[in-house]
Design a protein around this motif. Structure first.
Motif, mmCIF file in Angstrom:
data_model
loop_
_atom_site.group_PDB
_atom_site.id
_atom_site.type_symbol
_atom_site.label_atom_id
_atom_site.label_comp_id
_atom_site.label_asym_id
_atom_site.label_seq_id
_atom_site.Cartn_x
_atom_site.Cartn_y
_atom_site.Cartn_z
ATOM 1 N N ASP A 277 -51.422 19.610 -1.290
ATOM 2 C CA ASP A 277 -51.618 20.557 -2.385
ATOM 3 C C ASP A 277 -50.448 20.596 -3.354
ATOM 4 O O ASP A 277 -50.438 21.389 -4.300
ATOM 5 C CB ASP A 277 -51.891 21.963 -1.830
ATOM 6 N N GLY A 278 -49.441 19.738 -3.132
ATOM 7 C CA GLY A 278 -48.294 19.678 -4.024
ATOM 8 C C GLY A 278 -47.108 20.497 -3.576
ATOM 9 O O GLY A 278 -46.042 20.443 -4.202
ATOM 10 N N SER A 279 -47.243 21.262 -2.482
ATOM 11 C CA SER A 279 -46.126 22.059 -1.990
ATOM 12 C C SER A 279 -44.968 21.151 -1.579
ATOM 13 O O SER A 279 -45.181 20.098 -0.983
ATOM 14 C CB SER A 279 -46.568 22.909 -0.794
ATOM 15 N N ARG A 280 -43.752 21.599 -1.876
ATOM 16 C CA ARG A 280 -42.560 20.806 -1.564
ATOM 17 C C ARG A 280 -42.068 21.148 -0.164
ATOM 18 O O ARG A 280 -42.025 22.318 0.221
ATOM 19 C CB ARG A 280 -41.464 21.079 -2.591
ATOM 20 N N VAL A 281 -41.699 20.130 0.600
ATOM 21 C CA VAL A 281 -41.306 20.306 1.994
ATOM 22 C C VAL A 281 -39.929 19.710 2.214
ATOM 23 O O VAL A 281 -39.633 18.600 1.751
ATOM 24 C CB VAL A 281 -42.325 19.630 2.948
ATOM 25 N N ASN A 282 -39.071 20.449 2.912
ATOM 26 C CA ASN A 282 -37.812 19.914 3.410
ATOM 27 C C ASN A 282 -37.726 20.214 4.886
ATOM 28 O O ASN A 282 -38.028 21.335 5.316
ATOM 29 C CB ASN A 282 -36.610 20.524 2.692
ATOM 30 N N ALA A 283 -37.362 19.227 5.691
ATOM 31 C CA ALA A 283 -37.252 19.407 7.137
ATOM 32 C C ALA A 283 -35.963 18.781 7.629
ATOM 33 O O ALA A 283 -35.532 17.740 7.123
ATOM 34 C CB ALA A 283 -38.457 18.784 7.846
ATOM 35 N N ILE A 284 -35.356 19.417 8.620
ATOM 36 C CA ILE A 284 -34.142 18.899 9.238
ATOM 37 C C ILE A 284 -34.183 19.248 10.720
ATOM 38 O O ILE A 284 -34.627 20.337 11.090
ATOM 39 C CB ILE A 284 -32.880 19.470 8.552
ATOM 40 N N ILE A 285 -33.787 18.309 11.567
ATOM 41 C CA ILE A 285 -33.922 18.483 13.005
ATOM 42 C C ILE A 285 -32.569 18.317 13.683
ATOM 43 O O ILE A 285 -31.610 17.837 13.063
ATOM 44 C CB ILE A 285 -34.935 17.471 13.590
#
Length: 569
Positions: A277-285
């Motif tokens: 849907d165009g949502s921006r995602v940032n992930a860090i583990i």
């Protein structure tokens, strides 16, 4: 009030099922179905009824399953009206709407039913909320069993099946585990909600799905699998949602990044991505994140805000909006500056709506967020390195390439580094009317940030040469600020007015006068400063009609009077 019932055949004759709003009812031959039909040709879970706001619709639960409505085989039908009949493998089901004895006024007549073959309808919020007795151990056993059945432990499985197909198969697997007794549950548990919850965790976004369905949620922040915050109306709130385990959260991260050709593991422990849907995602583990996997989702409204919408939100005044439209029409180079979450992309989208359809626009972004309404747009997106550590394409390289694509305007989603130098050169070499954004708290800070980012390009340029580039390239700075009450406003529109000695001159055209009080909500007024921009003077000298009254300074009204609170954009 109107009472909805479904009349369906049984071995003893006919029975009735009372339908409640916000619920889902499964139809099939399985023992957990709300409506059990025994005719041959009926699947274990054949179809479902969805009830929402007094309207009833039906859809099949498999790509090869059908129901017959008005003599036509369909995958989905609704809303249904009183007396409508649905035929499933020779069995007739009838919707009955009866007036219950109540003094309340009757509901309005249900609209005429519409046939559709669209994909799955959105489930009611109650169904996407996990049952209170769904323990982490039970959720883990379901997820492991579903993953084994669908071979989800192999990355290829996520890339070969569509999202709809994957969800259908996972849901069918969850019901099969219950039907076959492979996983036992408490007798009091709502199996419909259970299957929806474990399916979401196995192949979807788990507890985040109901948060994503909330239009008021603009940001979702996951701090480990047990702690989830959201931003609503500009304010942070902790939710009761949680993932069943860290493994479940990591699986959700893998499903987000895998379709984009990205990865997140010990070799690449953080990633930027986007949802369909165009949502921006940032992930860090871990090991970089000491509190477990952290996920941040920045959502954008389905309908992009216009300058008129921003006026309604009191983010700027009508005079400021008219001036910015003139800047776009007169091809002024604009820098939109502000801190994180101040609405820079929103304002950039609103400004871009006023670019002529006759112009060729090239957009360049790290993660595609701009959604321009013009017809002649080419969107470019930077690419990170692959598993071998090669193949990365930076924004700077894309800016170089864009100059060979015959652009009329270049829109860089955000300048963060050395690409600032290339953007300034593009603005200085015939690409007037370009737009970009940068992180800065004031217009003066924005100029200083451009200087630093230009130095990051790796060239040992004299500071005066850099400042001359900036003063010649950037015409207007639009400064955004996010206040403590969650509201976002344009707090200054500033003209870059050349250089004096070694200093870049800035000329405030509009500023936001905040009231003396510091309570909530923030109150104040936008006012012109009385300064006339240089390009207006040039237009006037060329004989063009310009409205200089826009910049006429006016006495500041009483800022302490009560004002209506508006929603943050």
């Amino acid at each position: 009030m109107t009472e909805l019932k479904l009349r369906y055949p049984t071995m003893q004759g006919y029975d009735h099922l009372r339908l409640r709003s916000g619920e889902r009812y499964i139809i099939g031959r399985g023992r957990h179905c709300a409506v059990r039909l025994g005719a041959s040709g009926i699947a274990r879970r054949h179809a479902e009824l969805l009830v929402a706001d007094g309207a009833v619709s039906i859809r099949t639960l498999g790509a090869r399953l059908f129901v017959v409505f008005n003599g036509t085989s369909v995958h989905e039908a609704g809303p249904l009206t009183n007396g409508d009949e649905i035929l499933i493998a020779g069995e007739t089901l009838t919707l009955l709407a009866e007036q219950a004895p109540c003094s309340a006024p009757a509901l309005a007549p249900t609209p005429t039913p519409v046939l559709t073959t669209a994909s799955h309808a959105t489930e009611p919020e109650a169904l996407t909320t996990a049952p209170p007795d769904l323990t982490p151990d039970l959720a883990r056993r379901f997820q492991e069993a579903i993953s084994q059945r669908l071979d989800l432990y192999h990355r290829e499985a996520l890339q070969t099946m569509s999202a709809t197909e994957l969800r259908e198969k996972a849901e069918a697997s969850a019901w099969a585990l219950l039907e076959n007794g492979e996983i036992t549950t408490p007798a009091s548990m709502d199996h419909g909600r259970l299957v929806a919850a474990v399916t979401a965790e196995a192949v979807g976004l788990g507890p985040l799905e109901r948060l994503m369905a909330d239009a008021h949620v603009t940001e979702i922040m996951v701090n480990g699998h047990e702690c989830i915050y959201v931003e609503r109306h500009g304010r942070l709130q902790r939710t009761d949602a949680r993932f069943s385990s860290e493994t479940s959260l990591r699986s959700a991260l893998e499903r987000i990044v895998s379709p984009l050709g990205r990865r997140i593991d010990e070799g690449a422990p953080f990633v930027d991505a986007r949802l369909p849907d165009g949502s921006r995602v940032n992930a860090i583990i871990p090991p970089l994140s000491l509190t477990g996997p952290a996920l941040t989702i920045r959502r954008f409204p389905d309908q992009h805000l216009t300058l008129e919408d921003l006026i309604d939100f009191e983010a700027l005044s009508p005079e400021m909006a008219r001036f910015l439209v003139t800047c776009i029409e007169q091809r002024q180079n604009i820098l939109v500056a502000g801190g994180t979450g101040t609405g820079k992309t929103t304002v950039l989208n609103a400004l871009s709506r006023h670019i002529s359809n006759q112009e060729r626009i090239i957009t360049i972004e790290d993660s595609a967020e701009l959604r321009l309404q013009e017809t002649h747009v080419v969107s470019l997106e930077a690419r990170p390195a692959n598993i071998e550590g090669s193949g990365a394409i930076s924004i700077r390289e894309l800016v170089h390439n864009a100059l060979r694509m015959r652009p009329d305007r270049i829109l860089v989603g955000e300048c963060r580094g050395g690409e600032a130098l290339d953007m300034l050169q593009a603005m200085n070499t015939g690409h007037d009317g370009s737009l970009t954004t940068a992180h800065a708290n004031t217009p003066r800070d924005a100029v200083a940030r451009l200087e630093v980012m230009t130095l990051m390009a790796g060239f040992e340029l004299p500071l005066r040469a850099i400042r001359e580039q900036i003063s010649a390239a950037v015409d207007i700075i639009v400064q955004l600020t996010r206040f403590a009450d969650g509201s976002r406003r344009i707090t200054a529109i500033t003209e870059v007015d050349g250089m004096e000695s070694d200093r870049i001159l800035l000329n405030d055209l509009f500023i936001f006068h905040r009231s003396a009080g510091h309570g909530s909500p923030v109150r104040g007024q936008h006012q012109p400063t009385g300064q006339i921009p240089k390009f207006y003077q040039t237009l006037q000298a060329e004989g063009q009609a310009v409205d200089l009254s826009t910049f006429q300074a006016r006495p500041t009204e009483d800022l302490h009077k009560p004002e209506l609170q508006t929603s943050a954009f």
